[in-house]
Scaffold this active site. Structure first.
Site, PDB file in Angstrom:
ATOM      1  N   ASP A 116       0.873  -1.173   0.000  1.00  0.00           N
ATOM      2  CA  ASP A 116       0.000   0.000   0.000  1.00  0.00           C
ATOM      3  C   ASP A 116       0.913   1.226   0.000  1.00  0.00           C
ATOM      4  O   ASP A 116       1.660   1.447   0.958  1.00  0.00           O
ATOM      5  CB  ASP A 116      -0.888  -0.030   1.236  1.00  0.00           C
ATOM      6  CG  ASP A 116      -1.889   1.112   1.268  1.00  0.00           C
ATOM      7  OD1 ASP A 116      -1.528   2.245   0.889  1.00  0.00           O
ATOM      8  OD2 ASP A 116      -3.042   0.887   1.683  1.00  0.00           O
ATOM      9  N   ASP A 134       0.745   7.822 -10.049  1.00  0.00           N
ATOM     10  CA  ASP A 134      -0.087   7.466 -11.206  1.00  0.00           C
ATOM     11  C   ASP A 134      -0.932   6.240 -10.860  1.00  0.00           C
ATOM     12  O   ASP A 134      -0.889   5.222 -11.559  1.00  0.00           O
ATOM     13  CB  ASP A 134       0.804   7.189 -12.421  1.00  0.00           C
ATOM     14  CG  ASP A 134      -0.003   6.921 -13.684  1.00  0.00           C
ATOM     15  OD1 ASP A 134      -1.123   7.453 -13.789  1.00  0.00           O
ATOM     16  OD2 ASP A 134       0.495   6.182 -14.550  1.00  0.00           O
TER      17      ASP A 134
END
Length: 246
Positions: A116, A134
């Protein structure tokens, strides 16, 4: 439903017009690879994100949040041979597609980390000269990846001359809010422009407290760098100078 669960249920591949694409739906392309030139940047937004070279032409470590089809990691790996490239990706299923997009195996210069990105960066595990954000799901930009706190942790992970690069949807109603957050975090050292051939907006934030743009010098730098990179860097300079009404 978590971000990763949503992502894994919606992805699929298509091959058409000489490109292999990773998609969320029939209307949007998450990533694309030219079958004739797999290491090129097929999409305008990814080309524009390479504008970070105008702020830091020779980074030693690029950290990318969001693997997708691996276009940006592959390009940086090939065309920045002295640079380490690390990519953070939360989804096992996305990483499992690496062979479909000819993404290199992990080695001393190239690494994909399943994690994460919020936890990784806020826990102080990241250090880089360039951070590229992104990471999207089919709903858009996850809110946790656009908070002022997260941007501040990205800033702290950057080297003194580091650059944060963000791909934002130009139609996002929160676009103005994200840019203002970045300006606060980076003390106004933020520039942005419309990406090539899309409505995406690419934002560059410099961590260098002494950085000031000289547009003429930047054009000369762009011209010199274009001998090494397949990117219209002079076009990016012109877009950044023109700005974006918002």
């Amino acid at each position: 439903m978590t971000f990763s669960e949503s992502l894994e249920k919606s992805l699929y591949l298509t091959v058409e017009d000489g490109h292999k694409s990773l998609r969320f739906d029939s209307h949007s392309i998450q990533s694309a690879m030219s079958l004739d030139d797999p290491y090129s940047l097929a999409l305008g937004y990814s080309q524009t994100m390479m504008g970070f070279l105008l702020f830091n032409p020779a980074p030693k470590h690029v950290l990318i949040v969001g693997l997708g089809g691996g276009s940006l990691p592959k390009y940086c790996y090939r065309y920045l041979p002295d640079c380490k490239v690390s990519t953070l990706e939360i989804s096992e299923n996305v990483i499992a597609l690496r062979d479909e997009f000819l993404i290199p195996r992990d080695n001393e210069r190239f690494t994909i980390i399943q994690t994460d990105a919020v936890d990784y960066i806020t826990q102080g595990l990241a250090e880089a000269d360039v951070i590229m954000l992104d990471a999207y799901d089919e709903e858009g930009l996850p809110a946790v990846l656009a908070t002022e706190s997260y941007y501040d942790h990205c800033r702290m992970a950057l080297s003194e001359q580091g650059v944060l690069v963000i791909n934002l949807w130009g139609t996002d109603p929160q676009l103005n809010i994200y840019i203002e957050r970045l300006k606060r975090v980076f003390n106004g050292r933020v520039w942005f422009c419309r990406a090539f051939h899309s409505y995406n907006v690419i934002v560059f934030a410099s961590n260098d407290e002494n950085f000031k743009i000289n547009w003429i010098k930047l054009l000369f730098l762009a011209s010199r760098l274009e001998s090494q990179h397949h990117v219209d860097l002079q076009g990016i300079v012109r877009r950044l100078r023109a700005g974006l009404p918002y």
